[in-house]
Design a protein around this motif. Structure first.
Motif, PDB file in Angstrom:
ATOM      1  N   GLU A 162       0.737  -1.302  -0.021  1.00  0.00           N
ATOM      2  CA  GLU A 162       0.099   0.251   0.095  1.00  0.00           C
ATOM      3  C   GLU A 162       1.007   1.114  -0.067  1.00  0.00           C
ATOM      4  OE1 GLU A 162      -4.281   1.533   1.809  1.00  0.00           O
ATOM      5  OE2 GLU A 162      -3.509  -0.543   1.785  1.00  0.00           O
ATOM      6  N   ALA A 163       1.914   1.241   0.428  1.00  0.00           N
ATOM      7  CA  ALA A 163       2.952   2.171   0.146  1.00  0.00           C
ATOM      8  C   ALA A 163       2.974   2.655  -1.282  1.00  0.00           C
ATOM      9  CB  ALA A 163       4.410   2.002   0.844  1.00  0.00           C
ATOM     10  N   ALA A 164       3.082   1.593  -2.244  1.00  0.00           N
ATOM     11  CA  ALA A 164       3.032   1.808  -3.412  1.00  0.00           C
ATOM     12  C   ALA A 164       1.577   2.394  -3.986  1.00  0.00           C
ATOM     13  CB  ALA A 164       3.347   0.454  -4.253  1.00  0.00           C
ATOM     14  N   ASP A 165       0.361   1.378  -3.617  1.00  0.00           N
ATOM     15  CA  ASP A 165      -0.785   2.165  -3.983  1.00  0.00           C
ATOM     16  C   ASP A 165      -1.888   1.148  -3.340  1.00  0.00           C
ATOM     17  OD1 ASP A 165      -2.323   3.966  -6.241  1.00  0.00           O
ATOM     18  OD2 ASP A 165      -3.303   1.878  -5.985  1.00  0.00           O
ATOM     19  N   SER A 166      -2.810   1.818  -2.736  1.00  0.00           N
ATOM     20  CA  SER A 166      -3.800   1.114  -2.084  1.00  0.00           C
ATOM     21  C   SER A 166      -4.601   0.035  -2.941  1.00  0.00           C
ATOM     22  CB  SER A 166      -4.931   1.945  -1.580  1.00  0.00           C
ATOM     23  OG  SER A 166      -4.587   2.963  -0.525  1.00  0.00           O
ATOM     24  N   GLY A 167      -4.557   0.241  -4.336  1.00  0.00           N
ATOM     25  CA  GLY A 167      -5.499  -0.576  -5.186  1.00  0.00           C
ATOM     26  C   GLY A 167      -4.643  -1.809  -5.293  1.00  0.00           C
ATOM     27  N   LEU A 168      -3.321  -1.976  -5.299  1.00  0.00           N
ATOM     28  CA  LEU A 168      -2.498  -2.958  -5.360  1.00  0.00           C
ATOM     29  C   LEU A 168      -2.467  -3.983  -4.282  1.00  0.00           C
ATOM     30  CD1 LEU A 168       0.527  -1.231  -7.099  1.00  0.00           C
ATOM     31  CD2 LEU A 168      -1.456  -2.244  -8.087  1.00  0.00           C
ATOM     32  N   ARG A 169      -2.395  -3.005  -2.985  1.00  0.00           N
ATOM     33  CA  ARG A 169      -2.707  -3.989  -1.885  1.00  0.00           C
ATOM     34  C   ARG A 169      -3.949  -4.691  -1.877  1.00  0.00           C
ATOM     35  NH1 ARG A 169      -6.352  -3.759   1.262  1.00  0.00           N
ATOM     36  NH2 ARG A 169      -6.279  -1.584   1.487  1.00  0.00           N
ATOM     37  N   SER A 170      -5.102  -3.829  -2.223  1.00  0.00           N
ATOM     38  CA  SER A 170      -6.475  -4.320  -2.259  1.00  0.00           C
ATOM     39  C   SER A 170      -6.544  -5.733  -3.298  1.00  0.00           C
ATOM     40  CB  SER A 170      -7.533  -3.589  -3.090  1.00  0.00           C
ATOM     41  OG  SER A 170      -8.742  -3.718  -2.861  1.00  0.00           O
ATOM     42  N   PHE A 171      -5.689  -5.486  -4.300  1.00  0.00           N
ATOM     43  CA  PHE A 171      -5.604  -6.805  -5.185  1.00  0.00           C
ATOM     44  C   PHE A 171      -5.087  -8.090  -4.431  1.00  0.00           C
ATOM     45  CE2 PHE A 171      -4.599  -8.011  -9.873  1.00  0.00           C
ATOM     46  CZ  PHE A 171      -4.510  -9.518  -9.753  1.00  0.00           C
ATOM     47  N   GLY A 219       1.600  19.210  -5.773  1.00  0.00           N
ATOM     48  CA  GLY A 219       0.839  18.093  -5.063  1.00  0.00           C
ATOM     49  C   GLY A 219      -0.307  17.325  -5.924  1.00  0.00           C
ATOM     50  N   ILE A 220      -0.897  18.314  -6.687  1.00  0.00           N
ATOM     51  CA  ILE A 220      -2.074  17.737  -7.431  1.00  0.00           C
ATOM     52  C   ILE A 220      -1.696  16.892  -8.614  1.00  0.00           C
ATOM     53  CG2 ILE A 220      -3.315  19.866  -6.546  1.00  0.00           C
ATOM     54  CD1 ILE A 220      -3.631  20.489  -9.726  1.00  0.00           C
ATOM     55  N   THR A 221      -0.669  16.668  -9.047  1.00  0.00           N
ATOM     56  CA  THR A 221      -0.040  16.004 -10.298  1.00  0.00           C
ATOM     57  C   THR A 221       0.259  14.605  -9.824  1.00  0.00           C
ATOM     58  OG1 THR A 221       2.400  16.394 -10.239  1.00  0.00           O
ATOM     59  CG2 THR A 221       0.930  18.090 -11.286  1.00  0.00           C
ATOM     60  N   LEU A 222       0.146  13.729 -10.843  1.00  0.00           N
ATOM     61  CA  LEU A 222       0.685  12.333 -10.754  1.00  0.00           C
ATOM     62  C   LEU A 222       2.077  12.152 -10.690  1.00  0.00           C
ATOM     63  CD1 LEU A 222      -2.009  10.169 -12.754  1.00  0.00           C
ATOM     64  CD2 LEU A 222      -1.601  10.199 -10.290  1.00  0.00           C
ATOM     65  N   GLU A 223       2.841  13.338 -10.824  1.00  0.00           N
ATOM     66  CA  GLU A 223       4.488  13.174 -10.805  1.00  0.00           C
ATOM     67  C   GLU A 223       4.812  12.960  -9.297  1.00  0.00           C
ATOM     68  OE1 GLU A 223       6.354  13.373 -13.438  1.00  0.00           O
ATOM     69  OE2 GLU A 223       4.456  13.297 -14.260  1.00  0.00           O
ATOM     70  N   TYR A 224       3.879  13.280  -8.464  1.00  0.00           N
ATOM     71  CA  TYR A 224       4.192  12.910  -6.867  1.00  0.00           C
ATOM     72  C   TYR A 224       2.798  12.060  -6.209  1.00  0.00           C
ATOM     73  CZ  TYR A 224       7.345  16.964  -7.255  1.00  0.00           C
ATOM     74  OH  TYR A 224       8.219  17.692  -7.899  1.00  0.00           O
ATOM     75  N   PRO A 225       3.143  11.161  -5.387  1.00  0.00           N
ATOM     76  CA  PRO A 225       2.027  10.109  -4.984  1.00  0.00           C
ATOM     77  C   PRO A 225       1.218  10.957  -4.117  1.00  0.00           C
ATOM     78  CG  PRO A 225       4.207   9.933  -3.657  1.00  0.00           C
ATOM     79  CD  PRO A 225       4.374  11.015  -4.572  1.00  0.00           C
ATOM     80  N   VAL A 226       1.266  11.904  -3.517  1.00  0.00           N
ATOM     81  CA  VAL A 226       0.443  12.374  -2.509  1.00  0.00           C
ATOM     82  C   VAL A 226      -0.927  12.389  -2.712  1.00  0.00           C
ATOM     83  CG1 VAL A 226       2.143  13.306  -1.050  1.00  0.00           C
ATOM     84  CG2 VAL A 226       1.105  14.771  -2.908  1.00  0.00           C
TER      85      VAL A 226
END
Length: 396
Positions: A95-104, A354-361
């Motif tokens: 989930e540090a990478a992405d919640s969707g991947l942990r959800s998988f 912070g609103i771009t996908l260049e950053y993960p936040v």
């Protein structure tokens, strides 16, 4: 009298040295999953989020199977039989990478596989679990319905006997992996209460429709399951499933993964904000030098480390067999709220970037809106905790 030993300065990435208490095996699992995520997931996940899908879910499933994270906390049938803390660490790093991947991983292992492992026949276990553990077959878990979310006992999906067969009718909603699953664990009301059924993909009358235009958990595949006169043989029933407690016990396993996963999302946002603040200059200084930014970093630091402590303590209780479901609710309630605070604050540190996908936040911030809702909403867990400390149910 000897001088007292001077303590080393705290590590900004693990301020309370939470990971210093891990066993060598737990550290190895943490490092293995973290390295995999850094190499295979982080470089791609922003593009997947932007596209609103996972381009090669079967390839990803095989990679997760090779990594050994599918059903890693289950025993036998190709599963690793790892401890609760070890499984939690894997969820945290994913989930540090992405919640969707942990959800998988959670849906495959803690919902679909766990249901078969807990309630399936020996033949069902042997047929499905080894392939699912290896990532060669994908499962999903059909409990939530369009009009039945927090109150799953009011489900409208019905299973009726017709000779030796079962016939299922109903609709399930918000089903992760639903359109790519080889088998769906579907919960339905029967004359004998709520029971679980294995519905293979391609069964006549069973369709899965992809949910599009999501603004959260976009690096994930979500579907609606429709069952119209789906005829199943008698051996499709999970024989050990009895009542609503069966699916809820699986949800508690998945919820435990969220306790750790949310801590991972919070850590990723904090680390991104710290790195950004140390390199972004305004008025001739890095913004990390300004008091308001340092206060934001301090607030995030506390939330991140308290979340890590909460997850570890619940994991240790679980490994000892002493973890009550209300303690998992505590962890889900506390850690998701903390992660949401951290993500919002980290977004503000990044300013317009912070609103771009260049950053993960912002990606994490949007994902956490879903994490706050699934496996029990914030309100449901608040009421669970209220009942736990008062002995009075406020649900009805």
């Amino acid at each position: 009298m000897s001088e007292p030993r001077k303590a080393a300065a705290p590590d900004p990435h693990d301020f309370l040295a939470v990971d210093g208490t891990l066993s060598p095996e737990e550290r190895d699992i943490r490092d293995t999953v973290r390295d995999f995520a850094a190499r295979e997931l982080v470089p791609r996940v922003a593009d997947w989020f932007d596209a609103g899908t996972i381009p090669d879910p079967r390839g990803l499933a095989k990679s997760f199977g090779d990594l050994g994270v599918f059903g890693m906390h289950l025993e036998g049938y190709g599963c690793a039989g790892a401890g609760a803390v070890a499984y939690g660490l894997a969820c945290r790093e994913l989930e540090a990478a992405d919640s969707g991947l942990r959800s998988f991983v959670s849906v495959q292992g803690s919902l679909a596989m766990a249901a078969i492992h807990k309630f399936g026949s020996e033949k069902q276990k042997a047929d499905w679990l080894p392939r699912m553990a290896a990532g060669e077959a994908i499962g999903c878990f059909g409990l939530t319905e369009p009009d039945s979310g927090s109150d799953p006992g009011s489900m409208r999906t019905r299973a009726r006997r017709d000779g030796s067969n079962w016939v299922l009718d109903g609709t399930k909603m918000w089903i992760t992996n639903g359109s790519i699953a080889d088998v769906a664990v579907v919960w339905a009301a029967t004359d004998d209460g709520i029971r679980g059924f294995l519905v293979p993909a391609g069964t006549p009358g069973f369709t899965a429709n992809v949910v599009h235009r999501k603004l959260s958990l976009r690096a994930s595949i979500t579907a609606e399951l429709v069952l119209e006169g789906v005829r199943l043989p008698a051996d499709a029933l999970l024989p050990g499933s009895r009542g609503l407690g069966s699916p809820l016990s699986c949800l508690n396993e998945a919820r435990y993964g969220i306790v750790w996963g949310a801590a991972g999302a919070a850590r990723a946002c904090y680390e991104a904000a710290r790195d950004y603040a140390l390199t972004r200059e305004q008025f001739g200084s890095p913004i990390a030098a300004f008091q308001l930014t340092q206060r934001k970093l301090a607030d995030m630091l506390v939330d991140v480390n308290q979340s890590a402590l909460t997850a570890l303590q619940i994991g240790r209780l679980k490994d000892r067999g002493d973890c009550h479901r209300d303690q998992v609710s505590f962890g889900k309630f506390a850690n998701v709220a903390a992660a949401q605070r951290v993500a919002r604050t980290a977004r503000s540190v990044h300013g317009a970037n912070g609103i771009t996908l260049e950053y993960p936040v912002l990606r994490h911030m949007l994902n956490l809106e879903t994490v706050a809702t699934y496996e029990g909403t914030e309100e449901i867990h608040a009421l669970s905790l209220g009942q736990a400390v008062t002995g009075i149910s406020a649900f009805r």
